[in-house]
Design an enzyme around this catalytic site. Structure first.
Site: not given
Length: 377
Positions: A190-192, A346
């Site tokens: 997820d994300s990074a 997000h």
């Protein structure tokens, strides 16, 4: 029950008394910010969810240094994992990897089906308790038939790129050397962490001699001198990307469109991008920033990851970049699914666990179903 080592790369940096005083004094306004957020923002959400989102926006939205942010948010991944194990009565199963990385197993180690998860946090934060709540949901859904391993990787700015990619290669190689078939490994983030999954895909398609190269199962760990190409007899089971970070800029309209809606304010986004850019060199730029690559870079991706699921939130700043990356992936991977959660922020899928609302969203149902099909459960 053995305890995980505390010398991993996400160990807290030293804090001065000034950092602590400044961070604690700024928290005095938090209750007011949360109250305003509950009544003015995040329409259509429960009060608990709105309060959580407002608190994150407050903590991330003020001008702070990286050290202050880490002081306000960070407990190491190893510490969180040990706390989860104590609470759940589970064994601490940690596999030490090269260069200070580690794999934490949520549930028993398995060699038949494995979900390798790379956590988010802008490369500066360690894991969160919400990840372990999510993993417990998965274990409940699949009745323990999946091994879930979370990578504890080193954090920036103390450990700049490409160390995190190196550690990811070591993690995948470790699973292969344990006897896990590539087709039975789902690599998720997820994300990074989603960015890191795509970095790995770039290294598989374009092996860079300065980075470790994945090999089929080996009796000894991969080393820096390995320069052969990837020659697996079969592809991986799939790639799961949750709100992936694909470009280290804020050039798309969604950042402005969602500046008052997303959990990450513009100030924090600027800070995060400035930090990760410090580790990008010209020779590795294309490997580390997946959304900025030349035509043809992703050719052959479907032979490595034949199934891809990408989720995002309608109201997150990254959504335009995510959809642009999803379109590129879909050109190469026929079995690509993209789901944009209406009104989502997000990491909405994971963040919902912070307010006790995990497992409720349509994104959760889609992810659980996709994982089940990908792992042939």
């Amino acid at each position: 029950m053995a305890s995980p080592k505390d010398d991993h790369g996400d160990t807290l940096p030293p804090f001065s008394l000034w950092h602590k005083i400044r961070m604690l004094s700024s928290l005095l306004a938090l209750p007011f910010a949360v109250a305003v957020g509950v009544f003015r923002e995040n329409k259509g959400r429960s009060w608990r969810r709105a309060a959580h989102i407002a608190s994150l926006r407050f903590l991330l939205g003020k001008p702070r240094t990286v050290l202050e942010l880490k002081l306000g948010f960070m407990v190491t991944t190893a510490e969180l994992y040990a706390a989860w194990a104590r609470k759940s009565g589970a064994d601490v199963l940690t596999d030490e990897l090269p260069e200070g990385a580690a794999l934490h197993w949520i549930g028993p180690r398995r060699e038949d089906r494995v979900l390798l998860f790379l956590h988010g946090g802008a490369y500066i934060f360690s894991g969160r308790v919400e990840y372990f709540d999510m993993f417990e949901s998965f274990q409940k859904e699949y009745k323990g038939a999946v091994g879930i391993a979370m990578l504890n990787y080193s954090l920036a700015p103390e450990h700049p790129f490409p160390k995190q990619l190196r550690q990811t290669v070591f993690a995948v190689q470790h699973l292969l050397d344990r006897g896990v078939s590539p087709s039975n490994i789902i690599i998720a983030g997820d994300s990074a962490g989603g960015n890191l999954v795509l970095q790995l895909a770039s290294q598989l398609l374009h092996p860079h001699p300065s980075l470790p190269i994945l090999r089929p199962r080996q009796p000894h760990p991969v080393t820096d001198t390995d320069t052969s190409s990837l020659e697996f007899p079969e592809p991986f089971g799939g790639m799961l990307l949750i709100s992936p970070w694909t470009e280290f800029n804020m050039d798309t309209p969604s950042f402005r469109r969602n500046r008052t809606r997303d959990i990450i304010p513009l100030h924090a986004s600027r800070l995060f991008t400035d930090i990760v850019r410090q580790g990008i060199t010209p020779t590795l730029h294309q490997h580390l920033e997946p959304g900025i690559t030349p035509p043809g870079w992703w050719n052959g991706l479907g032979r490595v990851f034949p199934r891809v699921l990408i989720t995002a939130g309608e109201h997150e700043g990254l959504v335009d970049q995510i959809q642009r990356m999803a379109a590129v992936i879909a050109e190469q991977v026929q079995d690509t699914t993209v789901f944009i959660l209406p009104g989502g922020v997000h990491e909405d899928f994971i963040d919902a666990y912070a307010s006790g609302e995990g497992e409720r969203g349509d994104d959760y149902k889609i992810v659980v179903s996709w994982l089940s099909a990908s792992l042939k459960l």
